[in-house]
Structure formats: C-alpha cells, structure tokens
Design a protein around this motif. Structure first.
Motif, PDB file in Angstrom:
ATOM      1  N   ALA A 273       0.886  -1.168   0.000  1.00 33.88           N
ATOM      2  CA  ALA A 273       0.000   0.000   0.000  1.00 33.88           C
ATOM      3  C   ALA A 273       0.919   1.212   0.000  1.00 33.88           C
ATOM      4  O   ALA A 273       1.349   1.688   1.043  1.00 33.88           O
ATOM      5  N   VAL A 274       1.205   1.691  -1.202  1.00 34.41           N
ATOM      6  CA  VAL A 274       2.239   2.729  -1.341  1.00 34.41           C
ATOM      7  C   VAL A 274       1.644   4.105  -1.004  1.00 34.41           C
ATOM      8  O   VAL A 274       0.669   4.524  -1.640  1.00 34.41           O
ATOM      9  N   PRO A 275       2.203   4.797   0.002  1.00 36.38           N
ATOM     10  CA  PRO A 275       1.632   6.091   0.376  1.00 36.38           C
ATOM     11  C   PRO A 275       1.880   7.161  -0.689  1.00 36.38           C
ATOM     12  O   PRO A 275       2.911   7.130  -1.364  1.00 36.38           O
ATOM     13  N   SER A 276       0.930   8.074  -0.832  1.00 38.25           N
ATOM     14  CA  SER A 276       1.111   9.206  -1.745  1.00 38.25           C
ATOM     15  C   SER A 276       2.154  10.160  -1.147  1.00 38.25           C
ATOM     16  O   SER A 276       2.501  10.034   0.031  1.00 38.25           O
ATOM     17  N   GLU A 277       2.596  11.104  -1.965  1.00 39.74           N
ATOM     18  CA  GLU A 277       3.659  12.008  -1.481  1.00 39.74           C
ATOM     19  C   GLU A 277       3.238  12.820  -0.269  1.00 39.74           C
ATOM     20  O   GLU A 277       4.034  13.066   0.637  1.00 39.74           O
ATOM     21  N   ASP A 278       1.949  13.231  -0.262  1.00 43.89           N
ATOM     22  CA  ASP A 278       1.482  14.024   0.888  1.00 43.89           C
ATOM     23  C   ASP A 278       1.114  13.129   2.076  1.00 43.89           C
ATOM     24  O   ASP A 278       0.737  13.629   3.144  1.00 43.89           O
ATOM     25  N   GLY A 279       1.231  11.805   1.892  1.00 39.55           N
ATOM     26  CA  GLY A 279       0.990  10.886   2.996  1.00 39.55           C
ATOM     27  C   GLY A 279      -0.478  10.731   3.378  1.00 39.55           C
ATOM     28  O   GLY A 279      -0.806  10.160   4.411  1.00 39.55           O
ATOM     29  N   LYS A 280      -1.379  11.252   2.505  1.00 42.89           N
ATOM     30  CA  LYS A 280      -2.797  11.221   2.875  1.00 42.89           C
ATOM     31  C   LYS A 280      -3.577  10.089   2.230  1.00 42.89           C
ATOM     32  O   LYS A 280      -4.715   9.814   2.602  1.00 42.89           O
ATOM     33  N   SER A 281      -2.988   9.453   1.211  1.00 44.31           N
ATOM     34  CA  SER A 281      -3.703   8.357   0.550  1.00 44.31           C
ATOM     35  C   SER A 281      -2.690   7.284   0.141  1.00 44.31           C
ATOM     36  O   SER A 281      -1.497   7.420   0.418  1.00 44.31           O
ATOM     37  N   TRP A 282      -3.165   6.247  -0.509  1.00 49.08           N
ATOM     38  CA  TRP A 282      -2.275   5.142  -0.869  1.00 49.08           C
ATOM     39  C   TRP A 282      -2.786   4.461  -2.133  1.00 49.08           C
ATOM     40  O   TRP A 282      -3.953   4.607  -2.502  1.00 49.08           O
ATOM     41  N   THR A 283      -1.911   3.734  -2.800  1.00 51.97           N
ATOM     42  CA  THR A 283      -2.319   2.927  -3.953  1.00 51.97           C
ATOM     43  C   THR A 283      -1.706   1.528  -3.819  1.00 51.97           C
ATOM     44  O   THR A 283      -0.646   1.367  -3.205  1.00 51.97           O
ATOM     45  N   THR A 284      -2.394   0.551  -4.405  1.00 52.31           N
ATOM     46  CA  THR A 284      -1.903  -0.822  -4.337  1.00 52.31           C
ATOM     47  C   THR A 284      -0.758  -1.020  -5.322  1.00 52.31           C
ATOM     48  O   THR A 284      -0.867  -0.659  -6.492  1.00 52.31           O
ATOM     49  N   ALA A 285       0.328  -1.603  -4.851  1.00 52.92           N
ATOM     50  CA  ALA A 285       1.476  -1.871  -5.724  1.00 52.92           C
ATOM     51  C   ALA A 285       1.200  -3.105  -6.586  1.00 52.92           C
ATOM     52  O   ALA A 285       0.480  -4.022  -6.163  1.00 52.92           O
ATOM     53  N   PRO A 286       1.775  -3.140  -7.805  1.00 57.61           N
ATOM     54  CA  PRO A 286       1.510  -4.281  -8.701  1.00 57.61           C
ATOM     55  C   PRO A 286       2.031  -5.615  -8.171  1.00 57.61           C
ATOM     56  O   PRO A 286       1.551  -6.672  -8.576  1.00 57.61           O
ATOM     57  N   GLY A 310       2.176   4.989   6.653  1.00 58.88           N
ATOM     58  CA  GLY A 310       1.955   6.171   5.823  1.00 58.88           C
ATOM     59  C   GLY A 310       0.751   5.970   4.922  1.00 58.88           C
ATOM     60  O   GLY A 310       0.539   4.883   4.399  1.00 58.88           O
ATOM     61  N   GLY A 311      -0.055   7.030   4.736  1.00 63.36           N
ATOM     62  CA  GLY A 311      -1.231   6.939   3.870  1.00 63.36           C
ATOM     63  C   GLY A 311      -2.510   6.641   4.624  1.00 63.36           C
ATOM     64  O   GLY A 311      -3.587   6.632   4.037  1.00 63.36           O
ATOM     65  N   PHE A 312      -2.407   6.391   5.940  1.00 69.61           N
ATOM     66  CA  PHE A 312      -3.595   6.001   6.710  1.00 69.61           C
ATOM     67  C   PHE A 312      -3.790   6.918   7.916  1.00 69.61           C
ATOM     68  O   PHE A 312      -2.866   7.120   8.707  1.00 69.61           O
ATOM     69  N   ALA A 313      -5.021   7.443   8.024  1.00 69.41           N
ATOM     70  CA  ALA A 313      -5.323   8.369   9.118  1.00 69.41           C
ATOM     71  C   ALA A 313      -5.863   7.640  10.337  1.00 69.41           C
ATOM     72  O   ALA A 313      -5.885   8.183  11.431  1.00 69.41           O
ATOM     73  N   SER A 314      -6.324   6.400  10.138  1.00 68.20           N
ATOM     74  CA  SER A 314      -6.873   5.664  11.284  1.00 68.20           C
ATOM     75  C   SER A 314      -6.553   4.181  11.160  1.00 68.20           C
ATOM     76  O   SER A 314      -6.277   3.669  10.067  1.00 68.20           O
ATOM     77  N   GLU A 315      -6.610   3.516  12.302  1.00 71.93           N
ATOM     78  CA  GLU A 315      -6.376   2.066  12.318  1.00 71.93           C
ATOM     79  C   GLU A 315      -7.450   1.340  11.512  1.00 71.93           C
ATOM     80  O   GLU A 315      -7.161   0.400  10.770  1.00 71.93           O
TER      81      GLU A 315
END
Ligand code: CA
Length: 349
Positions: A273-286, A310-315
């Motif tokens: 789950a690769v975090p975005s640069e701003d650390g607010k979201s994520w994308t699945t790696a291939p 990184g990329g996650f605001a909550s558990e």
C-alpha cells in the motif's frame, strides 16, 4: 407486471446468479486472514519475552513470531537483533565485551551469560530513551529474560495442549549469511530443531521466514517442507548489502523467481500500500497481483496501533485496506488483539 409470465425468466436469472455467486460466496467464506503476533504482544510487554508470547497467545493470535540468533555455545535464542544492547542490560553487566563497532553480539556470549541479562522495552542505545514512549515502562525492575527457541516451542505446544487450540510458530532466521561467516550454520540448526518438534510437514502449523533470498532457496534444499515466507524490504535488512536484490524482489521477474521456493510473499506494508507524497492516501502496488498470479499467499508487516503506516489516518482505514480491499492473507501486529477484534467484528474469523 405479470409475475406468472416472468417466473421462468426469474427462475433462470436466479439460477444463473446462484451459479455465478456460489463460488464467490464460498471464496468469501474461505477468506480467513491470519494474525501473527510480532515479537509476541510486543505493544504491551517487552518484545520476545515469554510473557509477551503468553499474552499474544491469550489474545488469539494465529501465529506467534520468533526471531532467532545463535549464542556462542550454539544455542538458538529468540532475539530480534543479533546484538544485545537495545533490549538488555548487557552494557552494565559485561562492560567491554563489545566488538570494534561498539555492539555486543549475541554470538559472543554463552547461553548462561545471555540468561543472566535482564530484558526491557526496546530503547535507543545512544540516548537510552524508549523507542515507543507509550508502551511498557523501560527499566530493569522485572525479571524478564531472553528465551531459547526450544523454551518458546515448549510454551506454545503446552498452551496448545491446555487450550485445545493450534497456535502456530512463525520463525525468522536472522542474518543467515553472518552466522555462516562466523562458522555457525543457523539454517541447518533451525530446521533441525523445528523438525524435531514435528513442524517440518506441509500441514504443520509453522512458517519459516527469511529476508535473505539465498537462504530461502537453501531452506528448500535443506528439506524444509512447511510454508516459507520471503520477507521483502527495499531498504534491506541484512548485515550484507542486499538493497538491490530487494528492489528486484519487488519486480514481476523477482516475484516469479521467489514463487519457485516460497509459498508466502511478505513485503513491508508500504511496499504493498504505497503512500502518496502528501501521505494522505495510498495505492496498491503491482507486486500484490504478481504474487497472487504466481500462486503465493501475501502477508505483510507491521501493524502498530501507536504508529500507523503512511497513507492512513486511522487504524480502521488501515484494516479496511488490508482485509477488505487488498484481502491480504496475513498481518504481523505488535497489538494482535486489535486485528483479531476487527476480524471478529467483520465475520472474518
Ligand atoms: Ca521478525
């Protein structure tokens, strides 16, 4: 609408839906991800102590993790580091017994010397500060000790007998290349001990995990039949420089090559789950799809309630990603009660 007229059509549709969905339903019901207690319930008690392992067991972890290194007198002990100064009072008890790099290597101490050390919550050797401030208080006021691998197997097998459960082992061989160089073939020793306790069977409840790809290959050559996990971390984890190998292990070619030996592909969570640069979201790696296509299960590490990825605001968001979106097969957690509770709540156990 004339329902009678539509009954045959409806029947056909319902039948088709059932045919299409039954395998899905069966698949969903089959999805029971595993929770591995990372160094025991290390979020609550000092890592790799038998106390932390018993707590993890009681919390319902499916697997309990052991990291394994050798002592000077060839006993396998459960320690995360191949050195002793960040979890024990070795500096106070054995001043001057460090190597030139300043570290106290477990391999330079006998079992009775290591057993004389007190274990505490992990701390920074330079500052003396606890790594996780909110956890079990740092200090040497309690008789926590370093267990041997054999003691830990006896504990888990004893609890399995007493509870009727079948909690498994998830054993990481630490620094195989370093041990080999020091004249201590650790892969052979770990496989021999696990075999002696009945764990070297395809359906035995034990997983072997290693960061070193050569050692993963070697474990099959040494006759390891049970599940085998390839740990992947782009930053490398070994004393040897293995960053390039780990970068390759995240490519399609590398993943395929891993699947020739390992049954579980186990990258660091942020490689999946690769975090975005701003650390607010994520994308699945291939690599997730590549690993699945190659027939491997996918496990990841490490969930920490007190330090989210990184990329996650909550558990909750992290668990949703792991168990609902990516549907990973296993998660290492310092707080095993948290994923167990989540999976129970969501009907996934
Ligand atoms: Ca480990």
């Amino acid at each position: 609408m004339n329902f009678r007229k539509h009954i045959p059509v409806l029947t056909v549709l319902v039948t088709m839906l059932c045919v299409v969905c039954l395998p899905c339903a069966a698949k969903a019901a089959d999805y029971k991800p595993a929770v591995a207690a990372h160094r025991g319930a290390s979020g609550y008690l000092p890592e790799h102590t038998l106390e932390a392992k018993a707590m993890a067991y009681a919390m319902g972890a499916d697997y309990i993790e052991q990291d394994v290194v050798f002592t000077k007198d060839n006993v396998l002990v459960v320690l995360h580091d191949h050195t002793l100064e960040t979890t024990t009072d070795v500096e106070a008890k054995f001043p001057g017994r460090h190597r030139d790099d300043g570290s106290y290597y477990a391999i330079d101490f006998t079992l009775s010397e290591i057993k004389s050390l007190l274990v505490t919550e992990r701390f920074d050797a330079k500052t003396g500060e606890a790594v996780f401030a909110g956890r079990f208080p740092k200090g040497f006021g309690i008789d926590f000790r370093v267990p041997t691998l054999e003691e830990e197997i006896i504990l888990i097998q004893g609890l399995n007998k007493a509870t009727g459960k079948n909690t498994g082992l998830y054993v990481e061989v630490k620094e195989p290349e370093f041990h080999e160089r020091e004249g201590k073939p650790i892969m052979e020793a770990v496989i021999e001990l696990l075999s002696r306790y009945g764990y070297n069977e395809e359906d035995a409840n034990a997983i072997l995990q290693i960061f070193d790809f050569d050692a993963v290959k070697k474990s099959r050559a040494l006759g390891w039949k049970a599940p085998l996990a390839m740990l992947v971390d782009m930053d490398g984890q070994n004393l040897v420089d293995d960053k390039d190998i780990h970068k390759w292990l995240l490519t399609e070619e590398g993943v395929k090559e891993v699947s020739r030996y390992a049954s579980i592909y186990a990258p660091w969570f942020s490689h999946l789950a690769v975090p975005s640069e701003d650390g607010k979201s994520w994308t699945t790696a291939p690599c997730l799809k590549w690993a699945r296509d190659a027939g491997m299960k996918v496990h990841t590490w490490t969930h920490r309630t007190d330090r989210l990825a990184g990329g996650f605001a909550s558990e909750e968001a992290m668990f949703d990603a792991i168990f609902k979106e990516m549907k990973l097969d296993g998660l290492f957690s310092d707080f095993p009660d948290r994923p167990v509770e989540y999976l129970n709540k969501n009907g996934l156990r």
